[in-house]
Every structure is written in C-alpha cells, then in structure tokens.
Design a protein around this motif. Structure first.
Motif, PDB file in Angstrom:
ATOM      1  N   ASP A 100      38.286  35.130  97.661  1.00 35.14           N
ATOM      2  CA  ASP A 100      38.110  34.314  96.455  1.00 35.14           C
ATOM      3  C   ASP A 100      36.843  34.704  95.694  1.00 35.14           C
ATOM      4  OD1 ASP A 100      40.409  32.950  97.038  1.00 35.14           O
ATOM      5  OD2 ASP A 100      39.391  31.235  97.958  1.00 35.14           O
ATOM      6  N   GLY A 114      43.033  42.142  85.585  1.00 28.15           N
ATOM      7  CA  GLY A 114      42.315  41.954  84.341  1.00 28.15           C
ATOM      8  C   GLY A 114      42.764  42.946  83.284  1.00 28.15           C
ATOM      9  N   LYS A 160      38.962  41.918  88.995  1.00 34.98           N
ATOM     10  CA  LYS A 160      39.576  41.658  87.698  1.00 34.98           C
ATOM     11  C   LYS A 160      38.627  42.001  86.554  1.00 34.98           C
ATOM     12  CE  LYS A 160      41.967  37.824  87.278  1.00 34.98           C
ATOM     13  NZ  LYS A 160      42.355  36.389  87.374  1.00 34.98           N
ATOM     14  N   ARG A 161      37.347  41.704  86.731  1.00 33.18           N
ATOM     15  CA  ARG A 161      36.365  41.992  85.679  1.00 33.18           C
ATOM     16  C   ARG A 161      36.233  43.494  85.439  1.00 33.18           C
ATOM     17  NH1 ARG A 161      30.256  40.038  86.561  1.00 33.18           N
ATOM     18  NH2 ARG A 161      30.074  41.969  87.740  1.00 33.18           N
ATOM     19  N   PRO A 211      37.577  37.946  91.439  1.00 32.73           N
ATOM     20  CA  PRO A 211      37.110  37.966  90.049  1.00 32.73           C
ATOM     21  C   PRO A 211      36.367  39.255  89.676  1.00 32.73           C
ATOM     22  CG  PRO A 211      36.646  35.843  91.056  1.00 32.73           C
ATOM     23  CD  PRO A 211      37.089  36.758  92.161  1.00 32.73           C
TER      24      PRO A 211
END
Length: 533
Positions: free
Chosen positions: A116, A137, A123-124, A120
């Motif tokens: 978790d 992303g 994806k970034r 991100p």
C-alpha cells in the motif's frame, strides 16, 4: 567544489533522485556517473541490448567467481556503465513483483515499504499507454507500453500454457500476478525509455543540477561518523574532492554500492583489515545477502520460421530495419522477451514461485547473435531463491573488480524449484497448438528423462544463466545483517544513504528495473522529508 546533495551513480534509481531532488531550485545537486553519455544509438533502440551487453564502453562486464552450484562455471553479469545505468542496457521488461513481496519487507521491520505504501510510487512514476486505473498511472515520466511486435510462436506458447491449465492474465502488474500473457516494456513510440531519457533529460538544463560523467568515486569522505563528501577520479584521471552540505546517496547498484562502502571503511572488520582499509563502521552485512534470479533456458527447434530466420541474412535485416524506420514497429522494438508466465510449482504455496520469459528466437546468450536454425526459447527462473551469496573486495583499489560469489542452487528448495520449472516448461511444449510447431527439443536433449530429478538438476547446473537481477547487498532492516534502515540511512553513519536494488531485504518476484525506479522515487521522498528548508 561544494553542493547540497551528491548522488553516486546515474542508473535506474540515481536518475530518479537527480530529477526529484533538483526539482526544488534551492537544492544544489551533483550527479556522478562512472560511465559516459548515452550517445550510442543502439541504447535507444529496444533490441539494441544485443549490441550493448558485453560492450565495455557501456557495460562493466562483470563475471562471477566459479560457482560450485553451477558445477564451477562462471557467469557473465552485465551492468550498465553509462547514463541510465542498467536501464540503458536491460531487456526493457516492466515488472513490479508481487504485493506480498513488499508486505514481507514491511513485516521484516521496514515501515513504509508495504504494498500500500509503494503502489502510489509505481503509479507516480508511470505513464502507461493503457491509461490510468487502480494499479497504473498516466502522468509519470516513465513510459510503459505494449509490445509493437507479435510472432506466431509466442502466441502459440501462451495458448499451449492455457491448454496446460494456466490462466491467461492480461496484466501481471494488476490485481494479481499469476497467469500467462505478454510483457509490457519501458519504451515510448518504439524507443527505449531509460531513466536517463525519462528522468534525467527533462532535468538536464536546471542550473542547480550538475551531471559529471566519467567520474568513478574512489571513496566516501568521513568526518568521524558523518559523511561529508566523496573523492573521485575525473576523465583525466585526476583525483577530485566534492563536499555535500546535506547528504550523499549511493545508487551504484548491488555490486558498486557495497564495494564503495567497503572502500570507505564501512563493512565487515575482518575483510577491511585484510585489505589495509581503516575501519570507520563495523557493518557485517555490507556485501552479504546477495540474491539473483537464475534462469534455465530451454530451446526448441521449429518447423516454421522464427526470428532466427528473419535476422539470418542481410536482406532480412534490411527489411527489419526499414520497418522500424517507417513505422517504429517490428523486431527492432522487441524487448528481451514477448510472452511471460507466473506460475506455482506446488499447490501449497500462496503466490507464483517461477517466471517464464519466452522469445521468438534463440541464442547462446545476448550479444552473440541468433542461432542459425529456426527455434524459440522459453526461460524459466525461480522467483524467490533462498541461496545467498556475497560481494567481496579483491583489494583497496576501487578500479579492481570485486569478487562476485553468487552461491547459486545451494539449498534444497532452490534445486527442487528449478527442476520443477524445467519440467513445467517441457510439459507446456507438449500441448497444442505449440506441439505441432516443434520439430525437436534442442536444449535439453530429449533423451533427458523428465522424471529423472538428478539428471535434470545436473543439466540445470550446467546450462543455467543469470537473468541479471543482483539485489540485497546493502540490506534494509534493523537486524545485525542490515546495512541501511527503513529510511535508507546507513547504520552508524549520518548524511549517507543507499538507494538502489542493493537495499532489498529479499529479492522481489520478478524483473528488478521497475522496483529500482520505485526505490529512487521512495528515496527522493525520504531525503526531501529529512531536509526541509
């Protein structure tokens, strides 16, 4: 010369750090790279790894020590020595690993590294041509795309694997990894998207970022227990000193980063003293915990032409080149493999423990050209090996390559898994529609009994190769074998971090370039959090 941040190594993580840290114009950043600019045109053509691997102009050209687990064979270990590092030489395959890999890291005491936490960051970093969703992303620097080439033999392998009971998975980086399908690659419009292209080029003109190539760092300068700068030899061979007001981040990879720590007096006391290096910090884990993915490469001759035939003559090569020039498609856009599969060798394990790389060609090894007969390759590797090796100094001279002791196939689990993987590959080859396309099992010899465990293991010891995923030699954690903490700070030394695949406490279940980029993203967040204005 003084700066705020020094980044050692312009590879998969180092270029990310250079971009993210210099985004604030108040940060002065210097990026040091032992290799040169990424001007070789083959770097930017996806299939160009056939030309760049084993080329000493851009490749460190490492070799392992003779390994008892491989019947005393030595393996090539190419690593990038150029802007972009190994992301400029690798097979371009974009694989993140399994969520459970990162959750295990967190459970080992590394807060902030669970799935978790890192999703991100993946994806970034990414602009996926399929668009954004829960797992991907579409605004990041790194272009991730589908293959711009298809070949019937790899399509037949995916169909045969399904016939053998393995489900199709359109996105192994999505909700689950298990299944068979096709790779995505780090490319944009048919050209390689290394981290030098994705991260460094957009930042190159920033006045607060200085990039120095042909700068091999000799040691980290220490004032007591604080890292204050580095010494490096420039292109002319002159020793230069560079001081950092805030931090130094080592991003040289799983060979160079531990070597540099040891040359600087940070490592196992006995080894440092053996080479006359003054001990600055006794960290027993430096260079230890080395893990890599070992692949068994099975080759099958075919009744129908494969890419071997397309590249076998000048006319075929001209057609391939023209297709690439006209449309940026075809064989020159190909990554190291087209099809893949993530599978379990036993029903009692939670997640896949083997991975397939399937190519519509065959070759003794990358860089030596295709075989002179119609054939394809299916390679299988164990995703989570238990075997651990080490990097050891050979001298106190940074120009002397260290010893690479991989210690392959040294546990019972590793041996049984590689044998099971080979047998699964051979069983898939017996299913339609692949079976009818195969004229001969070339490697291993069909006389090798699929039920003969000892003979199959011995074949693997004699025929496996590295898939070039060295990790773990500056392990993250808080135990006695750890080198960095969860914020990537070297234990016992302030102002010094490591940010590359060497920090992995365990190797991830897949190719390592995407995780290396994620580590660069994570490291940049940590550095900026700890150095606010």
């Amino acid at each position: 010369m003084n700066t705020d941040f020094i980044i050692v190594g312009a590879g998969s993580a180092g270029c990310v750090l250079a971009n993210r840290l210099s985004a604030n114009p108040r940060n002065k950043v210097v990026l040091l790279e032992a290799g040169g600019r990424d001007w070789n045109p083959w770097i930017h053509i996806p299939v160009g790894y056939f030309k760049t691997i084993h080329n000493p102009a851009v490749d460190w050209c490492y070799k392992t020590e003779a390994d008892p687990g491989l019947n005393n064979r030595r393996l090539d270990w190419p690593r990038g020595k150029v802007l972009g590092g190994s992301s400029s030489l690798n097979g371009l395959l974009y694989v993140r690993g399994q969520p459970q890999d990162y959750d295990r890291w967190r459970q080992m005491g590394n807060a902030g590294w669970g799935w978790d936490d890192v999703l991100p960051l993946f994806k970034r970093a990414e602009t996926n041509e399929r668009g954004a969703d829960e797992y991907h992303g579409d605004q990041g620097p790194l272009s991730v795309s589908d293959m711009r080439i298809q070949r019937p033999i790899t399509d037949a392998w995916v169909a045969a694997a399904q016939a053998a009971g393995y489900k199709f998975n359109p996105d192994y980086n999505g909700a689950k990894q298990e299944g068979v399908g096709f790779f995505q690659l780090t490319a944009r419009n048919g050209r390689r998207c290394s981290t030098a292209v994705a991260y460094l080029n957009p930042a190159r003109k920033r006045p607060n970022l200085t990039i120095i190539t042909h700068a091999q760092v000799e040691r980290v300068l220490l004032d007591g227990s604080r890292a204050t700068g580095v010494q490096y030899k420039d292109k002319s061979g002159i020793l230069q000193s560079l001081l950092a007001a805030k931090e130094i981040i080592l991003s040289g990879g799983s060979i160079n980063s531990p070597q540099l720590l040891m040359l600087s007096g940070i490592g196992e006391v006995e080894q440092l003293r053996e080479h006359g290096i003054e001990v600055k910090a006794d960290l027993k884990g430096v260079g230890k915990n080395l893990q890599d993915h070992l692949q068994a490469r099975l080759v099958y001759k075919t009744h129908e032409p494969t890419l071997n035939d397309e590249v076998s003559n000048l006319l075929g090569q001209a057609r391939i080149g023209l297709k690439y020039l006209m449309s940026r498609t075809g064989p020159m856009t190909m990554a190291a493999s087209l099809a893949t599969g993530f599978m379990k060798t036993r029903p009692d394990i939670e997640t896949p423990d083997i991975q397939f790389h399937v190519q519509p060609l065959s070759a003794e090894n990358p860089g030596q050209g295709a075989d002179k007969f119609s054939a394809f390759t299916m390679s299988v590797c164990q995703l989570r090996p238990e075997s651990k090796g080490e990097i050891r100094l050979t001298s106190s001279n940074g120009r002397d390559y260290p010893k690479i002791v991989p210690n392959y196939l040294s546990t019972e689990t590793d041996c049984r898994t590689i044998v099971a993987g080979v047998n699964i590959a051979r069983r898939i080859a017996r299913h339609s529609p692949l079976a009818s396309k195969i004229s001969e099992e070339y490697r291993p010899n069909p006389s090798l009994d699929i039920e003969d465990y000892d003979a199959t293991l011995d074949w693997a010891r004699n025929n496996t190769a590295s898939i070039y995923h060295p990790t773990g030699t500056c392990k993250m954690g808080n135990d006695s074998a750890a080198v960095v903490d969860a914020r990537l700070r070297v234990h016992g030394i302030s102002g010094l971090r490591v940010a590359d695949c060497s920090i992995m406490p365990e190797i991830i279940s897949g190719n390592t370039n995407a995780p290396a980029i994620m580590i660069g993203e994570k490291a940049s967040e940590l550095v900026l959090e700890d150095n606010p204005f």
